[in-house]
Structure formats: structure tokens, C-alpha cells
Design an enzyme around this catalytic site. Structure first.
Site, short mmCIF file in Angstrom:
data_model
loop_
_atom_site.label_atom_id
_atom_site.label_comp_id
_atom_site.label_asym_id
_atom_site.label_seq_id
_atom_site.Cartn_x
_atom_site.Cartn_y
_atom_site.Cartn_z
N ASP A 8 0.85 -1.19 0.00
CA ASP A 8 0.00 0.00 0.00
C ASP A 8 0.89 1.25 0.00
O ASP A 8 2.12 1.16 -0.16
CB ASP A 8 -1.03 -0.03 1.15
CG ASP A 8 -0.42 0.22 2.51
OD1 ASP A 8 0.82 0.36 2.61
OD2 ASP A 8 -1.19 0.28 3.49
N THR A 67 1.74 -2.41 8.84
CA THR A 67 2.05 -3.45 9.83
C THR A 67 2.19 -4.84 9.20
O THR A 67 2.67 -5.76 9.86
CB THR A 67 0.91 -3.55 10.86
OG1 THR A 67 -0.30 -3.85 10.16
CG2 THR A 67 0.77 -2.26 11.66
N HIS A 98 6.69 -25.57 8.55
CA HIS A 98 5.55 -26.20 9.22
C HIS A 98 4.20 -25.83 8.60
O HIS A 98 3.28 -26.64 8.60
CB HIS A 98 5.52 -25.78 10.70
CG HIS A 98 6.63 -26.37 11.51
ND1 HIS A 98 6.66 -26.34 12.88
CD2 HIS A 98 7.77 -27.03 11.13
CE1 HIS A 98 7.77 -26.94 13.33
NE2 HIS A 98 8.46 -27.35 12.28
N HIS A 133 2.95 -32.23 9.48
CA HIS A 133 2.46 -30.88 9.19
C HIS A 133 1.43 -30.88 8.07
O HIS A 133 0.56 -30.00 8.01
CB HIS A 133 3.62 -29.96 8.84
CG HIS A 133 4.67 -29.90 9.91
ND1 HIS A 133 4.39 -29.43 11.17
CD2 HIS A 133 5.96 -30.29 9.91
CE1 HIS A 133 5.49 -29.52 11.92
NE2 HIS A 133 6.45 -30.04 11.18
C1 RB5 Z 1 -2.51 2.47 6.54
O1 RB5 Z 1 -2.62 3.62 7.34
C2 RB5 Z 1 -2.41 1.23 7.42
O2 RB5 Z 1 -3.61 0.99 8.04
C3 RB5 Z 1 -1.97 0.03 6.59
O3 RB5 Z 1 -0.74 0.29 6.00
C4 RB5 Z 1 -1.77 -1.26 7.34
O4 RB5 Z 1 -0.91 -1.10 8.43
C5 RB5 Z 1 -2.99 -1.99 7.72
O5 RB5 Z 1 -2.96 -3.08 8.29
#
Ligand code: RB5
Length: 161
Positions: A8, A67, A98, A133
Site C-alpha cells: 500500500d 504493519t 511447518h 504438518h
Molecule cells: C494504513 O494507514 C495502514 O492501516 C496500513 O498500511 C496497514 O498497516 C494496515 O494493516
């Protein structure tokens, strides 16, 4: 290996670094975007890469958002996808050995560039071990396709393994 990559707007820089890193190792990288700094909804690239992996257009996928959580959730909605978020190489390696993951995700706001390279390298360098597994992978597929899990399989599970 032919690898799909997607991200993104938060992860444009890390995406291009990882793409370059993989190409330098001889991998063919198919970029499903985005390259724009405009706000970009992570389910779009998560879905594109997952669909390409599930269809066999690419062998594996790498997804990066802030994240790694949102984009991996999107990928895991596609049948046949086993995507995991990893912030260190140990889980990345074990997720192959696994869990037979076919997509790895991480967060541009969580891991630095060098750690991200180590995560991807550990993941690509590991192979699925099969054996006990495989039964669990089959159970994941059963949940996915039937939204149920046969009780007999629950009984067969050896909790010590
Ligand atoms: C974008 O602000 C953020 O929400 C996205 O990059 C991500 O971390 C979502 O899980």
C-alpha cells in the site's frame, strides 16, 4: 523463482528495496503495485497478489503495508492462500517448514530494511517439511472449504507433536 509483490502507500520505498533485493538474487518479480504515494487500500494489492499465487501465475507472494496485518488478512481470504505476518526471520522460516505459507507479509512501519531482507531470505530459503504438518495443512483447507472441521480429526491430533 517467480514472485508477486504488492503493497500500500505506506510501503512504497520498502517494496522497491525488497524487489531490487529479490531481483539481485535472480528472482523474477511481478509488481502488483502500488507505486503511488496517494492513499491506497491494502485489500486491493493483497487480493491481486493472492489471486496470482492461487492461480499459479506466480509461485509465491510478498506483501507489505504499514504493519503487514491488513494486507495479509486480505490475502488469506483467497482460497488456497496461507499468508503470515512475520517481523523476524525465525517465524518466517518456520512458516514455510511447518505451515507451507505461500505468502509472507511484513510492516514497513515495523521492520527496517535490513531486517525485512533477512525475513524474506529466511522464508525463501526454507522448504515445507510435510509429514505431520501436512495433516494440519489439510485441516486448514477443510475449514476453508467447508467452514467445519471433522471431529474425528480433532481426536487424531497428537497434542505432543
Ligand atoms: C494504513 O494507514 C495502514 O492501516 C496500513 O498500511 C496497514 O498497516 C494496515 O494493516
Amino acid at each position: 523463482m517467480r514472485i508477486g509483490i504488492g503493497n500500500d502507500h505506506v510501503a512504497i520505498e520498502l517494496k522497491s528495496i525488497i524487489k531490487e533485493h529479490l531481483e539481485a538474487q535472480g528472482h523474477e518479480v511481478v509488481d502488483y503495485g502500488t507505486d503511488s504515494a496517494e492513499r491506497f487500500d491494502y485489500p486491493i494489492s493483497g487480493y491481486k497478489v493472492a489471486r496470482a499465487v492461487a492461480a499459479g501465475e506466480v509461485e509465491r507472494g510478498v506483501l507489505i503495508c504499514g504493519t503487514g496485518v491488513g494486507i495479509s488478512l486480505a490475502a488469506n481470504k483467497v482460497h488456497g492462500i496461507r499468508a503470515c505476518v512475520c517481523s523476524e526471520p525465525y517465524s518466517a522460516k518456520l512458516s514455510r517448514e511447518h505451515n507451507n505459507t505461500n505468502i509472507i507479509a511484513f510492516g514497513a512501519r515495523v521492520v527496517g530494511q535490513e531486517l525485512a531482507k533477512m525475513i524474506v531470505d529466511a522464508w525463501l530459503g526454507a522448504e515445507f517439511e510435510g509429514g505431520r504438518h501436512q495433516r494440519r495443512i489439510d485441516m486448514l483447507a477443510e475449514i476453508e472449504t467447508t467452514q467445519a472441521l471433522a471431529a474425528a480429526e480433532w481426536q487424531a491430533m497428537d497434542a505432543t507433536e
